[in-house]
Design an enzyme around this catalytic site. Structure first.
Site, PDB file in Angstrom:
ATOM      1  N   HIS A  43      52.006  34.226  25.629  1.00 33.38           N
ATOM      2  CA  HIS A  43      50.905  33.729  26.474  1.00 33.38           C
ATOM      3  C   HIS A  43      49.840  33.040  25.624  1.00 33.38           C
ATOM      4  CE1 HIS A  43      48.028  34.146  29.998  1.00 33.38           C
ATOM      5  NE2 HIS A  43      47.199  33.912  28.994  1.00 33.38           N
ATOM      6  N   GLU A  44      49.402  33.718  24.578  1.00 35.64           N
ATOM      7  CA  GLU A  44      48.339  33.155  23.745  1.00 35.64           C
ATOM      8  C   GLU A  44      48.815  31.978  22.902  1.00 35.64           C
ATOM      9  OE1 GLU A  44      45.151  33.724  24.120  1.00 35.64           O
ATOM     10  OE2 GLU A  44      45.934  34.949  25.744  1.00 35.64           O
ATOM     11  N   HIS A  47      48.343  28.829  24.858  1.00 31.63           N
ATOM     12  CA  HIS A  47      46.994  28.263  24.745  1.00 31.63           C
ATOM     13  C   HIS A  47      46.803  27.566  23.406  1.00 31.63           C
ATOM     14  CE1 HIS A  47      45.442  30.032  28.383  1.00 31.63           C
ATOM     15  NE2 HIS A  47      45.653  31.271  27.987  1.00 31.63           N
ATOM     16  N   ASP A 137      41.570  33.661  32.069  1.00 33.68           N
ATOM     17  CA  ASP A 137      41.899  32.257  32.323  1.00 33.68           C
ATOM     18  C   ASP A 137      41.332  31.789  33.657  1.00 33.68           C
ATOM     19  OD1 ASP A 137      43.268  32.123  29.923  1.00 33.68           O
ATOM     20  OD2 ASP A 137      45.182  32.668  30.817  1.00 33.68           O
TER      21      ASP A 137
END
Length: 287
Positions: A43-44, A47, A137
């Site tokens: 997930h990170e 980003h 988010d």
């Protein structure tokens, strides 16, 4: 490729994740811990890789039990579409993660139990992250949306207030629906502390936005927005009316009559370079 590999050196684990890891070890939930860590990591990275693609300056990647925070040296002056894509790049990872896991289960690479846990974790992390509460988010998307319609400083303040309001609602739901769910209470506490810190430093956030606008990247302004102000208004008050991603001209009026037009850089220069923090717009005209 090397610049993307260098992201690994910026990864840090938040104490909350260590705490939940300890709970997992004590309860022998090693498998669940590995799956949770893997999902949060991907997930990170979503980003971070997207931010690096747009040449953002990344300070660190902080992993949390329900997602994480990619800290950057960008303060609201990047193009709207860049910030939107960087924010969405985290939640989007859960789509392909679930799809890939489903294919592996269908081909008997994963057991049904592992597939179910992996699916549930992905859905939970995605849903939590999309709550419009800062610094999730969803909270970043809320802030980004608000900056389209109101000045940056006002958008930031409203985002915090809206986030606090929704967090109170979430806590109220937890009391009645899942009062014994320790992990959810830890997340709620983290969000409350984060919001409180953001509220305390809200003026600093606005100053970083304005400072970067003056000294740093000016941005690719595609919109022009005039701001009408009275002579008696202070430079700081006018600066707090600046929008992200828009170029401003300052129309100075007195008794409803136009007296002068200033460029935004004149105000920024007076405030930051000349340190005229208390000067009025009228004084700027007649100096």
């Amino acid at each position: 490729m090397n610049k993307y590999v260098s992201l690994l050196a910026k990864i840090h684990i938040h104490p909350l994740l260590w705490l939940m890891s300890g709970l997992a070890v004590m309860t022998a939930h090693f498998q669940q811990l590995f799956l949770l860590f893997f999902i949060v990591f991907v997930h990170e990275l979503g980003h971070a890789v997207t931010a690096l693609f747009f040449s953002w300056r990344i300070k660190q990647i902080l992993l949390l039990p329900f997602g994480g925070v990619v800290e950057v040296e960008e303060h609201g002056n990047r193009p709207f579409y860049e910030e939107l894509l960087v924010t969405l790049a985290g939640p989007v990872q859960h789509v392909w993660l679930v799809g890939a896991a489903f294919v592996l289960w269908e081909n008997n690479v994963l057991t049904f139990d592992i597939w179910q846990i992996f699916f549930n974790y992905n859905v939970a992390i995605a849903l939590i992250n999309l709550l419009p509460i800062w610094p999730l988010d969803g909270g970043k998307l809320l802030f980004l949306l608000l900056t389209r319609y109101v000045p940056f400083s006002e958008a930031h303040e409203k985002m915090i207030i809206y986030s606090f309001g929704l967090l109170i609602v979430v806590v109220g739901v937890l009391v009645f629906v899942a009062p014994a769910q320790l992990d959810l209470w830890i997340i709620a506490l983290f969000l409350f502390v984060s919001l409180w810190k953001e509220w305390k430093q809200r003026q600093y956030v606005v100053m970083r936005f304005l400072l970067e606008r003056y000294y740093g990247k000016k941005g690719d302004y595609k919109k022009w927005r005039p701001i009408t102000v009275e002579e008696a208004e202070s430079v700081l008050t006018v600066l707090q009316k600046f929008y992200r991603g828009q170029k401003h001209s300052i129309i100075v009026v007195k008794n409803k009559k136009e007296r002068a037009i200033l460029d935004e850089n004149e105000l920024l220069h007076a405030f930051f370079a000349e340190k005229q923090t208390n000067i009025t717009i009228g004084n700027m005209i007649y100096i």
